[in-house]
Design a protein around this motif. Structure first.
Motif, PDB file in Angstrom:
ATOM      1  N   GLY A  80      57.151   7.488 -30.035  1.00 13.38           N
ATOM      2  CA  GLY A  80      56.566   8.094 -28.853  1.00 13.38           C
ATOM      3  C   GLY A  80      55.066   8.266 -29.003  1.00 13.38           C
ATOM      4  N   VAL A  81      54.461   9.008 -28.049  1.00 15.46           N
ATOM      5  CA  VAL A  81      53.021   9.228 -28.086  1.00 15.46           C
ATOM      6  C   VAL A  81      52.719  10.701 -27.808  1.00 15.46           C
ATOM      7  N   PRO A  82      51.597  11.217 -28.332  1.00 16.02           N
ATOM      8  CA  PRO A  82      51.167  12.587 -28.056  1.00 16.02           C
ATOM      9  C   PRO A  82      49.970  12.633 -27.111  1.00 16.02           C
ATOM     10  N   ILE A  83      49.743  13.820 -26.553  1.00 19.17           N
ATOM     11  CA  ILE A  83      48.565  14.167 -25.770  1.00 19.17           C
ATOM     12  C   ILE A  83      48.056  15.493 -26.307  1.00 19.17           C
ATOM     13  N   SER A 194      50.098  12.733 -11.333  1.00 12.29           N
ATOM     14  CA  SER A 194      49.030  13.198 -12.206  1.00 12.29           C
ATOM     15  C   SER A 194      48.936  12.274 -13.407  1.00 12.29           C
ATOM     16  N   VAL A 195      47.743  12.224 -14.010  1.00 10.09           N
ATOM     17  CA  VAL A 195      47.506  11.385 -15.189  1.00 10.09           C
ATOM     18  C   VAL A 195      46.719  12.201 -16.211  1.00 10.09           C
ATOM     19  N   GLN A 196      47.124  12.104 -17.485  1.00 13.75           N
ATOM     20  CA  GLN A 196      46.422  12.739 -18.593  1.00 13.75           C
ATOM     21  C   GLN A 196      46.092  11.686 -19.645  1.00 13.75           C
ATOM     22  N   ALA A 208      38.018  10.140 -20.161  1.00 14.62           N
ATOM     23  CA  ALA A 208      38.241  10.700 -18.830  1.00 14.62           C
ATOM     24  C   ALA A 208      39.156   9.773 -18.046  1.00 14.62           C
ATOM     25  N   ILE A 209      39.871  10.342 -17.083  1.00 17.48           N
ATOM     26  CA  ILE A 209      40.579   9.534 -16.102  1.00 17.48           C
ATOM     27  C   ILE A 209      39.618   9.280 -14.960  1.00 17.48           C
ATOM     28  N   PHE A 210      39.146   8.042 -14.840  1.00 22.12           N
ATOM     29  CA  PHE A 210      38.209   7.687 -13.783  1.00 22.12           C
ATOM     30  C   PHE A 210      38.877   7.906 -12.423  1.00 22.12           C
ATOM     31  N   TRP A 237      43.273   5.235 -27.206  1.00 19.03           N
ATOM     32  CA  TRP A 237      43.656   6.382 -26.375  1.00 19.03           C
ATOM     33  C   TRP A 237      45.138   6.329 -26.027  1.00 19.03           C
ATOM     34  N   THR A 238      45.667   7.500 -25.686  1.00 24.87           N
ATOM     35  CA  THR A 238      47.025   7.612 -25.161  1.00 24.87           C
ATOM     36  C   THR A 238      46.935   8.125 -23.736  1.00 24.87           C
ATOM     37  N   LEU A 239      47.870   7.695 -22.904  1.00 27.13           N
ATOM     38  CA  LEU A 239      47.857   8.059 -21.484  1.00 27.13           C
ATOM     39  C   LEU A 239      49.282   8.292 -21.010  1.00 27.13           C
TER      40      LEU A 239
END
Length: 359
Positions: A80-83, A194-196, A208-210, A237-239
């Motif tokens: 998996g991935v983290p934020i 939403s996007v992180q 940043a999320i453009f 990056w992770t998204l």
């Protein structure tokens, strides 16, 4: 009597065979965990505010040096991935240094910086792994780890998820310094959600999320990053993208998100398409000074919980969560304080996207 026993045995064997032939239960949140690392200078501890998809999954935080932390999530080892999001009002940003499976655990290294300098900080961290096939629940959900940021076209990176079963592709425009993460599938074709994003790598960088928007084939989420070292190349990056699902993919519990799109307004309700609260409610935002905001969370909310935040726009600015307060039994049910900064760390008005989850 023997005939009865034989019948029971046959039924048992047939039932077992049928069950084994059925596909595994679809799940969009097979493994997840979140935590609030709130002891910025403690050597090692288990955060009080944490939760996970199973009771055997527990998180601990170890401070290895100034601004450097190792998060060990026992029982969560998976692809998996983290934020991660910094918590505090001092203009510090936190990023992922590296992460991966360590036996049955997941190890996530987090570094926090004030500009280029390591700085102790509180932070929130969420880790999630989803396995196909998806449950077919409403909305859309996807994530990706861009571990090859110099590739101009990256088709289906190894760490990814798309709730529709479609591709995840990343396109990089070096001249503009913009990546586009595309999630293919009909369920992604909307302007909501939403996007992180979190930067990743050994040198300081902020992402940043453009913007994000529907595409005829799905949805595009654009990322812009700023390496803080002149010698550093494009960061990893992770998204994560969510629409009618929580940041970890789970639909149980309470979750919501919003995009703050009126940075100078003293008080407003963000666009309903990107303002999701339980029970059809809408969140509100107040501004008390340059870059200083408070998000009013409406609907059920309880502890433990997690909050994540990303600045929006083609900007080198960044935003921090200062802290949050729960107000059980009242509305708004929670207050989240936020400060946004320009590239030099001075408070400044900015757009941002926010997501929270309480299982």
């Amino acid at each position: 009597m023997k005939a009865q026993v034989l019948v029971v045995m046959v039924i048992t064997v047939v039932t077992t065979a049928l069950m084994s032939a059925l596909p595994a239960k679809a799940v969009e949140a097979q493994v997840w965990a979140f935590l609030y690392a709130d002891r910025l200078a403690t050597a090692s501890y288990q955060p009080a505010n944490q939760a996970a998809s199973r009771p055997d999954i527990r998180s601990s935080v170890t401070r290895t040096s100034t601004g450097a932390y190792r998060v060990n999530i026992t029982g969560a080892g998976s692809p998996g991935v983290p934020i991660v999001t910094a918590v505090g009002g001092s203009g510090v940003h936190c990023q992922l240094t590296r992460f991966g499976q360590n036996g049955t655990a997941e190890d996530v290294l987090v570094n926090c910086y004030s500009g280029m300098q390591p700085r102790d900080s509180k932070f929130t961290l969420s880790f999630f792994y989803s396995a196909p096939p998806d449950s077919g629940a409403p909305g859309a959900y996807g994530y990706v780890y861009n571990n090859e940021p110099k590739l101009t076209t990256y088709v289906n990176p190894p760490l990814r998820y798309n709730s529709t079963g479609g591709n995840v592709e990343i396109y990089y425009n070096p001249a503009a310094g913009i990546w586009t993460a595309r999630f293919f599938g009909q369920a992604f074709i909307n302007i909501a959600g939403s996007v992180q994003v979190s930067s990743a790598g050994p040198t300081p960088a902020r992402c940043a999320i453009f913007q994000w928007y529907p595409h005829e084939l799905g949805a595009d989420a654009q990322v812009r990053c700023d390496p803080l070292s002149a010698a550093a190349g494009p960061p990893q990056w992770t998204l994560v993208y969510m629409h009618e699902r929580s940041i970890v993919g789970d639909r149980n519990g309470f979750f919501g998100y919003l995009q703050a799109n009126q940075p100078t307004s003293p008080s407003y309700t963000p666009n309903p398409d990107r303002n999701r609260a339980p029970n059809g409610l809408l969140h509100r935002i107040t501004r008390s000074g340059p870059g200083v905001y408070q998000v009013e969370i409406y609907g059920p909310l309880k502890a433990p919980n997690t909050v994540h935040l990303t600045v929006n726009g083609n900007t080198s600015a960044f935003c921090n969560i200062v802290g949050w307060t729960l107000k059980p039994g009242s509305q708004p049910a929670g207050l989240i304080d936020i400060t946004c900064f320009d590239a030099n760390g001075t408070p400044a008005d900015n757009w941002f996207s926010l997501a929270y989850y309480s299982p």
